[in-house]
Design an enzyme around this catalytic site. Sequence first.
Site, short mmCIF file in Angstrom:
data_model
loop_
_atom_site.label_atom_id
_atom_site.label_comp_id
_atom_site.label_asym_id
_atom_site.label_seq_id
_atom_site.Cartn_x
_atom_site.Cartn_y
_atom_site.Cartn_z
N ASN A 108 0.85 -1.20 0.00
CA ASN A 108 0.00 0.00 0.00
C ASN A 108 0.88 1.24 0.00
O ASN A 108 1.98 1.24 0.55
CB ASN A 108 -0.88 0.00 1.26
CG ASN A 108 -1.83 1.18 1.30
OD1 ASN A 108 -2.51 1.48 0.31
ND2 ASN A 108 -1.90 1.87 2.43
N HIS A 110 0.79 5.20 1.24
CA HIS A 110 0.03 6.09 2.12
C HIS A 110 0.69 7.47 2.13
O HIS A 110 1.91 7.57 2.29
CB HIS A 110 -0.01 5.52 3.55
CG HIS A 110 -0.82 6.37 4.46
ND1 HIS A 110 -2.21 6.41 4.39
CD2 HIS A 110 -0.47 7.24 5.43
CE1 HIS A 110 -2.65 7.27 5.30
NE2 HIS A 110 -1.62 7.79 5.94
C1 GRF Z 1 -2.55 8.82 -3.03
O1 GRF Z 1 -2.25 10.00 -2.33
C2 GRF Z 1 -2.31 7.61 -2.17
O2 GRF Z 1 -1.25 7.75 -1.30
C3 GRF Z 1 -3.60 7.55 -1.40
O3 GRF Z 1 -4.60 7.89 -2.32
C4 GRF Z 1 -4.02 8.71 -3.35
C5 GRF Z 1 -4.26 8.01 -4.64
O4 GRF Z 1 -3.83 8.77 -5.74
N1 GRF Z 1 -3.77 6.26 -0.79
P1 GRF Z 1 -3.78 8.10 -7.17
O5 GRF Z 1 -5.15 7.48 -7.40
O6 GRF Z 1 -2.71 7.07 -7.17
O7 GRF Z 1 -3.51 9.22 -8.12
#
Ligand code: GRF
Length: 201
Positions: A108, A110
Amino acid sequence: MKKTVSFLVSGRGSNFVAVAKKIIAGEIKANLGVVISNKKKALALEKAKDLKMASHYIENNNFSKREEHEEKISEILDNHKTDLVVAAGYMRILSPFFIKKYSNRIINIHPALLPSFPGVNAQKQALDYGVKVAGCTTHFVDEGVDSGPIIMQKVVEVQNSDTTDSLAEKILAEEHLILTESVRLFCEGRLTVKGRKVIIS
Ligand code: GRF
């Protein structure tokens, strides 16, 4: 043998695209699996089509139990012989069934320096708290919320003028870097989980 990387998404899909492009360019030696979204309108699904990747939309509201939704997801992941699942902006908590099945095979991303600011709106949480540095974390997924063993972290400085949007933008650029690097290390067999620690060889 090359590993196969699949993606769980819910939205824009910039992290998924960053990784997929590296695989397509041969900079990460892996096979592309499938993109699965729980949101019909996720931009990530359009982006998967642009990259000519297999993609599926599986609405979670159509299932009464989380496990049933995830059984359907795992069926598709297995059809694509998935070795690594990348939760790239997948905005749902995964059930113990799914986490056990893909133990230490779900990464994941984050947008905070865990263990600070887990959960949603991490960038706003950090800004509201008044931190001077923020950042992002990749980790293996365990049964808690953003609590699994940390693979990589990257720090950005917070300026007085930062808004949630400007901070999120700065962090996103670093997310793409550590996520692609973490996937590369996994695909090269260089990540070992020992208790809470991820050893990079
Ligand atoms: C990112 O900031 C990720 O860290 C979080 O949700 C956002 C997703 O962005 N979990 P994307 O869909 O990858 O552009």
